[in-house]
Scaffold this active site. Sequence first.
Site, PDB file in Angstrom:
ATOM      1  N   ASP A   1       0.870  -1.175   0.000  1.00  0.00           N
ATOM      2  CA  ASP A   1       0.000   0.000   0.000  1.00  0.00           C
ATOM      3  C   ASP A   1       0.912   1.231   0.000  1.00  0.00           C
ATOM      4  OD1 ASP A   1       0.846   0.363   2.601  1.00  0.00           O
ATOM      5  OD2 ASP A   1      -1.137   0.138   3.524  1.00  0.00           O
TER       6      ASP A   1
ATOM      7  N   CYS B   1       3.181  -3.055   4.045  1.00  0.00           N
ATOM      8  CA  CYS B   1       2.340  -1.900   4.389  1.00  0.00           C
ATOM      9  C   CYS B   1       3.049  -1.159   5.526  1.00  0.00           C
ATOM     10  CB  CYS B   1       0.909  -2.312   4.730  1.00  0.00           C
ATOM     11  SG  CYS B   1       0.696  -3.366   6.180  1.00  0.00           S
ATOM     12  N   GLY B   2       2.349  -0.310   6.246  1.00  0.00           N
ATOM     13  CA  GLY B   2       3.014   0.457   7.298  1.00  0.00           C
ATOM     14  C   GLY B   2       3.582  -0.443   8.382  1.00  0.00           C
TER      15      GLY B   2
ATOM     16  N   GLY C   1       2.840  -4.025   8.276  1.00  0.00           N
ATOM     17  CA  GLY C   1       2.808  -5.408   7.785  1.00  0.00           C
ATOM     18  C   GLY C   1       1.631  -6.199   8.347  1.00  0.00           C
TER      19      GLY C   1
ATOM     20  N   HIS D   1      10.361 -24.019   8.816  1.00  0.00           N
ATOM     21  CA  HIS D   1       9.369 -24.704   9.641  1.00  0.00           C
ATOM     22  C   HIS D   1       7.933 -24.539   9.153  1.00  0.00           C
ATOM     23  CE1 HIS D   1      12.046 -24.973  13.518  1.00  0.00           C
ATOM     24  NE2 HIS D   1      12.695 -25.341  12.413  1.00  0.00           N
TER      25      HIS D   1
ATOM     26  N   HIS E   1       7.774 -30.926  10.286  1.00  0.00           N
ATOM     27  CA  HIS E   1       7.106 -29.655   9.975  1.00  0.00           C
ATOM     28  C   HIS E   1       6.005 -29.847   8.926  1.00  0.00           C
ATOM     29  CE1 HIS E   1      10.186 -27.873  12.385  1.00  0.00           C
ATOM     30  NE2 HIS E   1      11.137 -28.345  11.588  1.00  0.00           N
TER      31      HIS E   1
END
Length: 148
Positions: free
Chosen positions: A8, A65-66, A68, A98, A133
């Site tokens: 963004d 983004c700012g 995340g 993992h 995992h």
Amino acid sequence: MKVAIASDHGGMNIRSEIKQLMDELGIEYTDLGCETADSVDYPDYAVPVAEKVVNGEADRGILICGTGIGMSIAANKVTGIRCALVHDVYSARLTREHNDSNVLAMGERVIGPGLAREIAKTWLETEFQGGRHARRIEKIEGFEKSSQ
Ligand code: RB5
């Protein structure tokens, strides 16, 4: 490897940094915006990237983004996405080894471009370890199927 990347307005500088990194590494990518510094809504960018990953047009996605956080929340609503919000190199490696994370989210108001670059490089270059995992990923996928 093909990567879909978007941000963004709050993540445009790190997006440029990561595109430059991918150019250097010879990684093919599709840039899904945003195009200008005008305020936009992060789900409009997170969901198209996530959809490209689940439909196979991209192997991985990267979202900025700012913080995340919004990007990671939105991407993780798409079935099949394992988006990791990462702000350190150790987690970048471990979430590939993992969690087999297929989307990386970062926040430009949280970390600088140098660290973002190291995180993305580590995340792009680290393989999933499988083994125990894989069983845990299968449990997540089983939950996704049963809740549809
Ligand atoms: C935009 O102001 C901001 O909310 C966005 O970039 C992101 O930080 C949301 O999680």
